[in-house]
Motif scaffolding. Structure first.
Motif, mmCIF file in Angstrom:
data_model
loop_
_atom_site.group_PDB
_atom_site.id
_atom_site.type_symbol
_atom_site.label_atom_id
_atom_site.label_comp_id
_atom_site.label_asym_id
_atom_site.label_seq_id
_atom_site.Cartn_x
_atom_site.Cartn_y
_atom_site.Cartn_z
ATOM 1 N N ILE A 1 23.858 63.160 31.580
ATOM 2 C CA ILE A 1 25.032 63.217 30.705
ATOM 3 C C ILE A 1 25.682 64.600 30.781
ATOM 4 C CG2 ILE A 1 25.805 63.098 28.314
ATOM 5 C CD1 ILE A 1 23.594 61.036 27.850
ATOM 6 N N ILE A 2 24.846 65.658 30.750
ATOM 7 C CA ILE A 2 25.407 67.012 30.812
ATOM 8 C C ILE A 2 26.075 67.235 32.175
ATOM 9 C CG2 ILE A 2 24.889 69.467 30.682
ATOM 10 C CD1 ILE A 2 22.509 68.811 28.975
ATOM 11 N N ASP B 1 29.830 67.386 31.267
ATOM 12 C CA ASP B 1 30.229 68.781 31.100
ATOM 13 C C ASP B 1 30.585 69.440 32.412
ATOM 14 O OD1 ASP B 1 30.166 69.342 28.380
ATOM 15 O OD2 ASP B 1 27.981 69.278 28.369
ATOM 16 N N ASP B 2 29.793 69.144 33.441
ATOM 17 C CA ASP B 2 29.967 69.877 34.690
ATOM 18 C C ASP B 2 31.020 69.210 35.576
ATOM 19 O OD1 ASP B 2 29.532 71.800 36.567
ATOM 20 O OD2 ASP B 2 27.895 70.720 37.531
ATOM 21 N N LEU B 3 30.790 67.956 35.969
ATOM 22 C CA LEU B 3 31.691 67.316 36.931
ATOM 23 C C LEU B 3 33.054 67.025 36.321
ATOM 24 C CD1 LEU B 3 29.364 64.815 38.799
ATOM 25 C CD2 LEU B 3 29.882 67.169 39.325
ATOM 26 N N LEU B 4 33.073 66.603 35.065
ATOM 27 C CA LEU B 4 34.355 66.207 34.458
ATOM 28 C C LEU B 4 34.926 67.289 33.554
ATOM 29 C CD1 LEU B 4 33.648 62.475 33.678
ATOM 30 C CD2 LEU B 4 35.117 63.408 35.424
ATOM 31 N N HIS B 5 34.329 68.455 33.524
ATOM 32 C CA HIS B 5 34.825 69.601 32.755
ATOM 33 C C HIS B 5 35.033 69.279 31.283
ATOM 34 C CE1 HIS B 5 35.450 71.059 36.737
ATOM 35 N NE2 HIS B 5 36.378 70.162 36.985
ATOM 36 N N GLY B 6 34.179 68.476 30.705
ATOM 37 C CA GLY B 6 34.262 68.292 29.251
ATOM 38 C C GLY B 6 34.966 67.047 28.770
ATOM 39 N N GLY B 7 36.028 66.647 29.432
ATOM 40 C CA GLY B 7 36.699 65.412 29.026
ATOM 41 C C GLY B 7 37.316 65.490 27.636
ATOM 42 N N THR B 8 37.338 64.346 26.944
ATOM 43 C CA THR B 8 37.983 64.312 25.630
ATOM 44 C C THR B 8 36.947 64.280 24.526
ATOM 45 O OG1 THR B 8 38.245 62.005 26.183
ATOM 46 C CG2 THR B 8 40.231 63.313 26.078
ATOM 47 N N VAL B 9 37.391 64.568 23.306
ATOM 48 C CA VAL B 9 36.465 64.747 22.186
ATOM 49 C C VAL B 9 35.730 63.449 21.855
ATOM 50 C CG1 VAL B 9 36.366 65.270 19.739
ATOM 51 C CG2 VAL B 9 37.725 66.685 21.241
ATOM 52 N N TRP B 10 36.439 62.318 21.940
ATOM 53 C CA TRP B 10 35.773 61.086 21.484
ATOM 54 C C TRP B 10 34.584 60.689 22.338
ATOM 55 C CZ3 TRP B 10 35.525 56.771 24.539
ATOM 56 C CH2 TRP B 10 36.463 56.653 25.561
ATOM 57 N N TRP B 11 34.547 61.088 23.616
ATOM 58 C CA TRP B 11 33.339 60.855 24.430
ATOM 59 C C TRP B 11 32.133 61.430 23.722
ATOM 60 C CZ3 TRP B 11 34.425 62.970 30.031
ATOM 61 C CH2 TRP B 11 35.523 62.294 30.577
ATOM 62 N N TRP B 12 32.328 62.676 23.283
ATOM 63 C CA TRP B 12 31.181 63.420 22.756
ATOM 64 C C TRP B 12 30.832 62.979 21.362
ATOM 65 C CZ3 TRP B 12 28.736 65.300 26.571
ATOM 66 C CH2 TRP B 12 29.445 65.623 27.731
ATOM 67 N N ILE B 13 31.845 62.480 20.647
ATOM 68 C CA ILE B 13 31.528 61.925 19.337
ATOM 69 C C ILE B 13 30.686 60.662 19.522
ATOM 70 C CG2 ILE B 13 32.548 60.848 17.298
ATOM 71 C CD1 ILE B 13 34.694 63.003 17.465
ATOM 72 N N ARG C 1 21.507 80.922 30.783
ATOM 73 C CA ARG C 1 22.019 80.693 32.150
ATOM 74 C C ARG C 1 22.264 79.207 32.370
ATOM 75 N NH1 ARG C 1 19.539 85.125 34.330
ATOM 76 N NH2 ARG C 1 21.156 86.688 34.201
ATOM 77 N N ALA C 2 21.267 78.408 31.965
ATOM 78 C CA ALA C 2 21.392 76.961 32.188
ATOM 79 C C ALA C 2 22.596 76.410 31.446
ATOM 80 C CB ALA C 2 20.120 76.253 31.739
ATOM 81 N N ALA C 3 22.770 76.861 30.180
ATOM 82 C CA ALA C 3 23.896 76.356 29.396
ATOM 83 C C ALA C 3 25.206 76.818 29.994
ATOM 84 C CB ALA C 3 23.776 76.831 27.958
ATOM 85 N N GLN C 4 25.225 78.072 30.485
ATOM 86 C CA GLN C 4 26.444 78.566 31.120
ATOM 87 C C GLN C 4 26.823 77.703 32.318
ATOM 88 O OE1 GLN C 4 25.542 82.588 32.042
ATOM 89 N NE2 GLN C 4 26.310 83.389 30.101
ATOM 90 N N SER C 5 25.832 77.385 33.146
ATOM 91 C CA SER C 5 26.175 76.595 34.332
ATOM 92 C C SER C 5 26.519 75.170 33.930
ATOM 93 C CB SER C 5 25.050 76.638 35.355
ATOM 94 O OG SER C 5 24.143 75.600 35.133
ATOM 95 N N GLY C 6 25.940 74.681 32.816
ATOM 96 C CA GLY C 6 26.309 73.353 32.348
ATOM 97 C C GLY C 6 27.753 73.316 31.882
ATOM 98 N N LEU C 7 28.195 74.386 31.221
ATOM 99 C CA LEU C 7 29.562 74.411 30.701
ATOM 100 C C LEU C 7 30.514 75.023 31.728
ATOM 101 C CD1 LEU C 7 28.820 75.476 27.048
ATOM 102 C CD2 LEU C 7 29.535 73.245 27.854
ATOM 103 N N SER C 8 30.335 74.694 32.995
ATOM 104 C CA SER C 8 31.230 75.168 34.054
ATOM 105 C C SER C 8 31.401 76.679 34.039
ATOM 106 C CB SER C 8 32.598 74.513 33.940
ATOM 107 O OG SER C 8 32.464 73.140 33.827
ATOM 108 N N ARG C 9 30.297 77.353 34.229
ATOM 109 C CA ARG C 9 30.361 78.798 34.446
ATOM 110 C C ARG C 9 31.019 79.573 33.322
ATOM 111 N NH1 ARG C 9 27.142 79.461 37.707
ATOM 112 N NH2 ARG C 9 26.847 77.888 39.278
ATOM 113 N N SER C 10 30.614 79.319 32.103
ATOM 114 C CA SER C 10 31.102 80.187 31.032
ATOM 115 C C SER C 10 30.319 81.501 31.158
ATOM 116 C CB SER C 10 30.862 79.545 29.673
ATOM 117 O OG SER C 10 29.597 79.913 29.177
#
Lengths: 219, 665
Positions: free
Chosen positions: B254-255, B259-271, B495-504
């Protein structure tokens, strides 16, 4: 060969293919059916040879010769040998009786003319006008495959289907490459050989060669 | 990368050595796999410490696009968790394996399972991912049926698992293929670069399909039905792997996709993810309180903890584009920390349950008791891990759940109303499941390990083999390290979370041994807490000795005035869970039966009393049963056209041909 002779000869040969197909439905004696099949093989080869002569196509002539040998001589010969294993073999009670079969065959022929009208209209020529005959042969063969009980008759039905398809290909495309025809002819040969073993085995185990006796496919 | 590949190579060698003769098979195979896990651990740790991403690509193994692996910090974290449990399970195997699991195929499958789990987070193309994903599904499914001769339930469980996992895999594959519509390439890099060009509908449907598959692997309610059947039926080291690593792969997926491939998408996915998580957390915790089978209890608690993880992941996704990206990263870090912590304590608990089963021959809590006297090491580690899962401070469960709570609470500032509601519901679920989990594990520990032995099996139990103890202790240590000095692993998780959130590039936590939020208010220092608590305890003990001067006196426990006390008078697991079962009867739908026979002479005296209590899965009963029944009915109806007659089969073909021709004409 002038145009009138060509048309006449082709019509005669193609017609013979269909007539022999209908004859297989009519006759009950398995040996007669095999003779009809042989006749059909020869007519089919004739169609190929006439087309080859008309279009000066050597490969097609070779295919025609191959058909003549395999479908006119070898396959019927093998089938005759199988039939001889059971000399009094008759298609006594087909699932659909003979008169009804013939009426149904007529319906199938009409249907195939209706269906093939579109194919014919794409490229009207002497050869394509006879495509419905090939389609009708396929349908009659399939009908035979479904309604006849004896193993040999069923295989004859299968070969009728194959012959019908071959006729359509000859008429529409002036013959497929030799290698394809060779392949399909060998397939038919193989089916017949397999059938031979099957009938011998069935004869030993069941004392008859009607496929009704086999319900092992169940479960 | 080489290190990881060598590690996988050792696992592959382990698969081969499972063909060795029986005497060497288990030690050699398990050692190979353990070595493979250790190497994979080192490789992943290096990536986590340096933050580099390494990759490997060859066209030799898979056709068309080849075999692509990339090790980035996000995948590395999951590999670390898997390698830890994998190593412990292999060591555990050496003492544990006996009977059917000793067979060539079972050992080979076990190592193949570990191999696939180590490889899934490193796969970086659709084909590679699906290859290892399917290997994971097939090997674990076959491992469930290893003991099918003794346990008929195992066959049923494997069937459920097989169907669910295949449907899930199909859904994942379909979703991922939708993502390739625009770019055409099937490596993750290509998908990532073309993801923004896809239409929102395609993106959303792709994510929903992928979510469906991964969530079912993560045991999210209502796709969890296979989990409480499959996890208990597998041999214990396999259960440990399944419960602590395999379900985490669902979260990883899911992450990775969302988060990574689709860069987060829209809010309702995550809700939607938060909703799934909330539902699972509550449902799993509730069922854990009423389960009396110790492994079933653990399986339900896996659903519960994974639900919390999903809440964290969902909160992170919902918050990343609103106001506080640092809070989003905090929530994701909490989820990842919880994944690692869960690997530690749930692995130890399943291995402990295996030890109990091996020693006593049962896993029914109502037939255990008093194990603390006979299996002190196992009991200590089980108790430690149970405390950790109950979020007792200074243990790993506490630090990760505290972090999750911080992530949810700090998300309140400038969140949109739907996100706010989701966060609130998440917090409530976190609180409620905390309580329910405590009930479940007090029950498991108190009924199973304390008190008096209830059956002969429990009386005759002896401590298990040393390798098994070492394996459990190793995983127990993870709970202590992550609990006492969580600050040490924070940079890695970051580090892991950064790479999950597209290199924050943010780091929401300050450096140190404890957990200190950098820009926000909130800090916790478990090490200080531990020292303080220890000091107070020692002080109390000293005061007690100095001032009270009373030597201890040993007496029997108070038995309500009765002289003889038997083990049967103790509280059982069923009775312990009964009040909660009553309160939540609408959700749990328990079926209780009381059967009373009277003495022939008088109806005032009873001859025998039989009580039966069963809690079946309501989702299975009302959601899945009707579907299964309909499919079976359809199948039966379809059988009627099959009578075995060759004429009929030929006629079907002929009629079909005629119909087609007539339609054409």
């Amino acid at each position: 060969m002038n145009a009138a002779t060509y048309t006449g000869a082709l019509e005669l040969a193609a017609g013979a293919v269909l007539v022999s197909a209908v004859m297989t439905l009519w006759r009950r004696q398995v040996r007669t059916i095999v003779t009809m099949l042989s006749l059909q093989g020869i007519s089919l080869a004739a169609v190929a040879l006439i087309l080859a002569a008309h279009e000066h196509d050597g490969a097609l002539a070779l295919t025609g010769l191959l058909v003549l040998i395999v479908k006119g001589v070898i396959v019927p010969g093998l089938l005759r040998r199988i039939a001889r294993l059971d000399p009094r073999s008759r298609e006594t009670t087909p699932l659909v009786n003979v008169p009804a079969s013939l009426v149904f065959a007529a319906v199938l022929i009409v249907l195939s003319y209706v269906v093939s009208a579109r194919v014919t209209s794409v490229a009207p020529s002497v050869a394509t006008r006879m495509v419905p005959i090939g389609v009708a042969t396929v349908l009659v063969g399939y009908f035979m495959l479904v309604t006849r009980r004896r193993a040999v008759s069923k295989v004859v039905g299968l070969i009728l289907v194959d012959n019908g398809i071959a006729l359509v290909t000859f008429l529409l495309t002036s013959g497929v490459p030799l290698i394809v025809e060779l392949g399909s002819s060998l397939d038919v040969l193989l089916v017949v050989v397999v059938l031979q073993f099957l009938v011998i085995n069935m004869g030993e185990q069941l004392r008859r060669s009607e496929l009704d006796q086999m319900k092992e496919l169940h479960d | 990368m080489t290190l990881l590949l060598v590690g996988l190579g050792f696992c592959l060698l382990g698969v081969l050595t499972s063909a060795l003769p029986r005497t060497y098979r288990v030690p050699v195979t398990a050692s190979c796999a353990a070595l493979g896990c250790a190497l994979a651990f080192c490789a992943a740790m290096r990536v986590l410490v340096t933050g580099d991403t390494v990759s490997f690509h060859t066209t030799l193994i898979l056709p068309l696009n080849g075999f692509a692996m990339t090790l980035d910090p996000l995948g590395a974290l999951f590999i670390v968790a898997t390698a830890l449990v994998g190593f412990a399970s292999c060591v555990y195997c050496i003492g544990y394996v006996r009977g059917e699991l000793q067979s060539r195929s079972a050992m080979g499958l076990f190592v193949a399972f570990i191999l696939s789990l180590l490889a899934v987070p490193a796969a970086s193309s659709i084909a590679t991912l699906m290859l290892f994903w399917e290997l994971m599904a097939v090997s674990s499914m076959l491992l469930i049926v290893v003991e099918h001769r003794h346990r008929r339930e195992a066959r049923d469980a494997a069937l459920w698992y097989g169907v669910m996992t295949q449907l899930g895999a199909a859904s994942i594959l379909l979703g991922l293929l939708l993502l390739t519509l625009r770019g055409g390439g099937q490596t993750f890099t290509e998908i990532k670069s073309h993801a923004d060009a896809l239409s929102p509908i395609v993106r959303s449907s792709a994510f929903m399909l992928v979510l469906l598959g991964f969530a079912s692997k993560a045991g999210a309610v209502p796709l969890h039905v296979w989990l409480p059947k499959a996890h208990p039926e597998a041999p214990s080291p396999v259960s440990a792997m399944m419960s602590s690593s395999m379900v985490a792969m669902g979260v990883y997926g899911i992450i990775r996709v969302g988060d990574d491939l689709l860069h987060g998408g829209t809010v309702w996915w995550w809700i939607a993810v938060v909703a799934l998580g909330t539902l699972s957390a509550l449902y799993g915790a509730l069922h854990a309180t009423t389960s009396t089978d110790i492994k079933r209890l653990l399986a339900y608690s896996t659903i519960d903890i994974l639900g919390l993880v999903l809440i964290g992941v969902g909160a992170a996704g919902a918050l990343r584009d609103t106001g506080h990206p640092a809070v989003a990263q905090l929530a994701l870090m909490a989820a990842l920390l919880l994944v690692v912590a869960h690997a530690g304590f749930k692995g130890a608990l399943f291995l402990g349950a295996g030890a109990v089963e091996r020693a006593t021959g049962t896993r029914d809590l109502d037939q255990l008791g008093g194990l603390i006297h006979r299996m002190p090491v196992t009991t200590t580690i089980f108790a430690l891990s149970a405390c950790s899962i109950m979020a007792v401070p200074t243990l790993s469960g506490f630090s990760s759940e505290w972090l999750l709570l911080q992530g949810l609470l700090h998300g309140f500032t400038d969140a949109s109303t739907p996100t706010l509601i989701a966060l609130l519901v998440g917090i409530v679920a976190l609180a409620l499941t905390g309580g329910l989990t405590a009930v479940a594990f007090v029950k498991a520990l108190g009924i199973g390990f304390l008190g008096q032995a209830r059956t002969l099996g429990a009386v005759n139990a002896t401590e298990v083999a040393p390798t098994m103890q070492i394996a459990m202790a190793l995983l127990g240590a993870v709970s202590i390290v992550l609990g006492l000095v969580p600050g040490l692993v924070v940079p890695l998780i970051n580090r892991a979370a950064q790479s999950g959130l597209s290199r924050s590039t943010m780091s929401p936590l300050a450096r140190g041994t404890g957990l200190v939020l950098a820009q926000l208010r909130g800090a916790i220092q478990p090490a200080f807490l531990f020292v303080g608590a220890a000091a107070v305890l020692v002080a109390v003990w000293l005061i007690n000795r100095r001032l009270v001067h009373r030597s201890a006196r040993r007496v029997d426990a108070w038995g309500c005035g009765r002289d003889v006390q038997t083990a049967r008078m103790q509280y059982t697991a069923t009775s312990f869970g009964e009040p909660l079962q009553r309160v939540f009867a609408d959700v749990l739908r328990p079926q209780s039966d009381v059967e009373l026979t009277h003495v022939a002479e008088s109806r005032y005296y009873e001859q025998s009393l039989k009580y039966q209590n069963q809690v079946s899965d309501a989702v299975e009963q009302f959601g899945y049963r009707p579907v299964i029944d309909a499919v079976l009915r359809g199948g039966k109806a379809a059988r009627r056209i099959q009578n075995g007659s060759i004429h009929r089969y030929l006629a079907f073909g002929f009629v079909a041909l005629l119909v087609v021709l007539v339609v054409l004409a």
